[in-house]
Design an enzyme around this catalytic site. Structure first.
Site, mmCIF file in Angstrom:
data_model
loop_
_atom_site.group_PDB
_atom_site.id
_atom_site.type_symbol
_atom_site.label_atom_id
_atom_site.label_comp_id
_atom_site.label_asym_id
_atom_site.label_seq_id
_atom_site.Cartn_x
_atom_site.Cartn_y
_atom_site.Cartn_z
ATOM 1 C CD GLU A 92 41.093 38.772 49.040
ATOM 2 O OE1 GLU A 92 41.155 38.301 47.889
ATOM 3 O OE2 GLU A 92 42.096 39.037 49.719
ATOM 4 C CD GLU A 117 45.267 41.246 41.769
ATOM 5 O OE1 GLU A 117 45.268 40.033 42.031
ATOM 6 O OE2 GLU A 117 45.122 42.135 42.625
ATOM 7 C CE LYS A 118 46.450 47.328 32.476
ATOM 8 N NZ LYS A 118 47.469 46.286 32.771
ATOM 9 C CG PHE A 119 41.811 43.889 32.360
ATOM 10 C CD1 PHE A 119 40.870 44.599 31.619
ATOM 11 C CD2 PHE A 119 43.138 43.927 31.956
ATOM 12 C CE1 PHE A 119 41.241 45.322 30.498
ATOM 13 C CE2 PHE A 119 43.526 44.650 30.836
ATOM 14 C CZ PHE A 119 42.574 45.353 30.105
ATOM 15 N NE ARG A 150 49.486 38.592 44.985
ATOM 16 C CZ ARG A 150 48.176 38.743 45.096
ATOM 17 N NH1 ARG A 150 47.660 39.771 45.735
ATOM 18 N NH2 ARG A 150 47.345 37.845 44.582
ATOM 19 C CD1 TRP A 198 42.741 36.531 39.819
ATOM 20 C CD2 TRP A 198 42.528 34.311 39.623
ATOM 21 N NE1 TRP A 198 41.818 36.120 40.757
ATOM 22 C CE2 TRP A 198 41.671 34.762 40.663
ATOM 23 C CE3 TRP A 198 42.557 32.946 39.327
ATOM 24 C CZ2 TRP A 198 40.842 33.893 41.395
ATOM 25 C CZ3 TRP A 198 41.745 32.094 40.058
ATOM 26 C CH2 TRP A 198 40.907 32.564 41.073
ATOM 27 C CG ASN A 220 46.317 39.065 51.089
ATOM 28 O OD1 ASN A 220 45.203 39.251 51.575
ATOM 29 N ND2 ASN A 220 46.502 38.758 49.822
ATOM 30 C CD GLU A 221 44.301 35.063 48.835
ATOM 31 O OE1 GLU A 221 45.135 35.067 47.910
ATOM 32 O OE2 GLU A 221 43.080 35.029 48.636
HETATM 33 C C1 GLA Z 1 43.578 37.163 46.150
HETATM 34 C C2 GLA Z 1 44.353 38.258 46.858
HETATM 35 C C3 GLA Z 1 43.951 39.616 46.445
HETATM 36 C C4 GLA Z 1 43.725 39.691 44.959
HETATM 37 C C5 GLA Z 1 42.671 38.693 44.593
HETATM 38 C C6 GLA Z 1 42.298 38.728 43.132
HETATM 39 O O1 GLA Z 1 42.476 36.760 46.821
HETATM 40 O O2 GLA Z 1 44.247 38.137 48.247
HETATM 41 O O3 GLA Z 1 44.990 40.506 46.811
HETATM 42 O O4 GLA Z 1 44.913 39.397 44.304
HETATM 43 O O5 GLA Z 1 43.174 37.416 44.853
HETATM 44 O O6 GLA Z 1 41.295 37.793 42.828
#
Ligand code: GLA
Length: 688
Positions: free
Chosen positions: A298, A346-348, A103, A306, A141-142
């Site tokens: 979040e 991110e399945k875990f 991404r 991660w 996003n971020e």
């Molecule tokens: C970031 C992203 C989310 C996700 C989380 C996982 O904050 O904005 O989409 O990937 O990390 O911790």
């Protein structure tokens, strides 16, 4: 109080959606951030649009009483786009592209990406601006999360435009960047590139401007989307989720453009100072818009996926971390994500609704937290709660950690060390750039403020003139906005306020580094630590301690010497000075106190400023924070802690009194603040 999570229904068959809404209601979810990565579902091919599914889920959520923070879905362009338009890809410092498959692989400067993203945002905004479920907009996003720097051709062209706008003529750029050095003189803006891979130290002014450019470029993406949303008639607040002290984005410069600050925070369970590290992040984001609550957009219900190792949270830790956010100004508690993904990278990662279902501790904690938050009622807004301003500045961060300096410094760590010492004492702190230091604070601390803008220096001088206590240094007021020395030596702006003049930096050796000479005697053995004398400069006098990083040599021309070096390269010279100025005073720290001795220096500063902690006694591991009349007390420790506080438990008349808080237990206490005594009313001995 918003409560909820990122919601990605595009990852699930529609049969699951009604179950989602039912369980959201069970968990007390009020709001979800919808469709953050849904671009390829909304626009499966060029010119093909599918909003029907989005209409259905938004309506379903609305019927279920769940509000929507609608995402603009631009953070991960679909493969069709980057296949057809490779010019939309970002590139690394070698100029090599990043490809799709993860991404955020796009160049934020790419005109193609911007055109296609703008169309997506316009269609979304026009369709949903008036939808009663939509209470907020979530831009991208971020921004910049994975792509701190972009060296693509699109970024090159945009950087040329940016430098042209900043300097007007190439002569001015040459002057600002000091290009007479190493034959770097530019003949035209067409010769300007982002600072791509080079054999040796790159021009620091060029690198600094490029970091400004990247931060401005991400902000431009935000502004572009914000303007499209507004042009479609949307009136809801617009935000984009930040990441605390995120290096590439100067959030202090972004904040005025953002309706409500939203932040993502993933405390590292292996960080022994975790509650202090996160307290810093909450204070930083709260300080971006003083007096306004912010939203935790979040956090994780449990483990992330991660880091190299991803342990679970301790029982109760999630609630304690949530209480910290609320105590430090949050009015919304959201998670990544609602339902754990079944596939993908991110399945875990934990979620509110785990893959293992509702029989889990995570689910029970999420439900319990929802109940607890719903019972809170209206909370006071964060107001003028912090008596201390800790100066933290992104431009300075970029510059002070540049190459080719007398030493290296971890600027964020130094600032956090000060913040931790204040937080341990139960003192509220705002984290602000120097221009934002004003008479509402009693004490301002500005370490390593190497790049000091004129407006910042003026604000700090004004602060002292009006009775504030300033502690500046070391390595402060060294360069101008272009990382050039100013005329007249060092401390050219603050020197008169501080009453000191500057001779030399005199780097100390980091305690974990052997010097070349020491290593030479130990060939074959592991590198020895630097000797104590090289690593620390001990100082004594009115305060005693050990300095690290630098033992600057200064002259106290017009200041009292509070402490002088007893060891190190500046032995006998002033290490800590103070110049009285009416009700205020200006301290210079010519060295960075070691974390162990920083408290002694801080105690002298808070006594001088008449700053009082929120509680008389703050036991080890206990956090106390004020938000208007609300005092939050949390035991982050592993042992029970006895705490005494005035005030009543929020929502009842029961006095808090003296209680023992179990590990991870917290209390919200209503305790109207007594007005602090005016500085002039304090006895002199309390001030000095
Ligand atoms: C970031 C992203 C989310 C996700 C989380 C996982 O904050 O904005 O989409 O990937 O990390 O911790």
């Amino acid at each position: 109080m918003l409560y909820g999570a990122d919601y990605n229904p595009d990852q699930w068959p529609e049969e699951v959606w009604p179950d989602d809404v039912r369980l959201m209601r069970e968990a007390g979810v009020t709001t979800v951030s919808l469709g953050i990565f849904a671009w390829s579902r909304i626009q499966p091919a060029p010119g093909a649009w599918d909003f029907a599914w989005l209409d259905r889920i938004i309506d379903l959520l609305h019927e279920g009483g769940i509000a929507v923070n609608l995402a603009t879905a631009t953070a991960s362009p679909p493969p069709w786009m980057t296949t057809a338009h490779p010019d939309a890809l970002a590139a690394d410092e070698h100029g090599a592209p990043y490809w799709h498959g993860s991404r955020q692989h796009h160049s934020p400067a790419s005109p193609t990406w911007r055109r296609l993203a703008a169309e997506l945002v316009r269609r979304l905004a026009e369709r949903y601006a008036d939808h009663p479920a939509v209470v907020m907009w979530h831009v991208d996003n971020e921004l910049g999360c994975h792509l701190h720097e972009d060296f693509s051709d699109a970024a090159r062209d945009a950087f040329r435009t940016w430098t042209r706008a900043r300097y007007g003529s190439v002569e001015r750029l040459n002057e600002a960047w000091g290009t007479a050095f190493w034959s770097q003189r530019y003949g035209s803006f067409d010769e300007v590139f982002p600072p791509r891979k080079a054999p040796f130290i790159r021009n620091p002014a060029h690198v600094l401007d490029y970091k400004r450019f990247m931060s401005d470029t991400w902000l431009e993406v935000y502004l572009m989307q914000r303007d499209i949303i507004r042009a479609a008639g949307a009136t809801q607040p617009i935000s984009t989720n930040m990441m605390g002290a995120f290096p590439p984005a100067d959030y202090a410069s972004w904040a005025p453009h953002i309706d409500v600050i939203t932040d993502d925070c993933y405390p590292d369970p292996l960080d022994p100072a975790r509650p202090l590290t996160t307290a810093f992040q909450r204070d930083l984001v709260r300080s971006l818009k003083r007096g306004q609550p912010w939203i935790l957009m979040e956090q994780a219900t449990d483990a992330v996926n991660w880091r190299a190792t991803n342990p679970s949270k301790m029982p109760g830790q999630l609630a304690a971390e949530t209480a910290q956010s609320i105590g430090r100004g949050a009015d919304g508690i959201m998670f990544f994500q609602w339902r754990q993904s079944r596939a993908g990278a991110e399945k875990f990662h934990s979620a509110m609704l785990p893959q293992a279902g509702t029989r889990t501790r995570t689910w029970r904690e999420a439900v319990a937290l929802g109940e607890r938050l719903a019972a809170l009622g209206d909370l006071p807004s964060p107001g003028d709660d912090a008596p201390v301003a800790l100066v933290f500045d992104w431009e300075n961060w970029w510059a002070v950690e540049g190459e080719g300096h007398p030493m290296t410094v971890d600027y964020l760590q130094v600032v956090r060390d000060w913040h931790a010492a204040l937080t341990r004492r139960g003192i509220m702190v705002d984290v602000v750039p120097p221009e934002r230091v004003d008479g509402r604070y009693r004490l301002a601390i500005a370490p390593f403020l190497y790049l000091l803008r004129e407006a910042g220096a003026e604000a700090l001088a004004r602060f002292v003139a009006h009775g504030g206590v300033l502690a500046a240094g070391p390595f402060t007021d060294v360069v101008d906005d272009n990382d050039r020395f100013r005329e007249g030596g060092f401390l050219t702006q603050l020197g008169p306020v501080l009453g000191v003049a500057f001779e030399d930096f005199r780097a100390l050796v980091p305690p974990d580094r052997a010097t070349v000479a020491e290593r030479a005697g130990e060939v074959g053995s592991a590198a020895a630590g630097a000797s104590d004398e090289r690593a620390f400069a001990r100082f004594a006098g009115g305060i005693a301690g050990a300095g690290t990083i630098l033992a600057e040599a200064i002259w106290a021309d017009d200041a009292e010497v509070v402490a002088a070096y007893e060891t190190g390269p500046s032995t006998g010279r002033p290490a800590v000075t103070r110049r009285a100025h009416g009700d205020g005073s200006a301290w210079y720290l010519a060295t960075q106190p070691s974390p162990e001795t920083l408290g002694a220096v801080l105690d002298a500063l808070i006594a001088d400023a008449g700053v009082r902690p929120e509680l008389d006694e703050v036991p080890e591991g206990v956090e106390v924070a004020r938000r208007g009349d609300l005092v939050t007390i949390i035991n982050h420790g592993t042992e029970p802690a006895r705490v005494e506080a005035e005030g009543t438990l929020l929502g009842s008349d029961e006095p808090f009194g003296a209680r023992t808080l179990a590990p991870q237990e917290f209390a919200f206490v209503l305790a109207p603040r007594e007005p602090a005594p005016a500085r002039a009313d304090l006895p002199l001995e309390a001030r000095a």
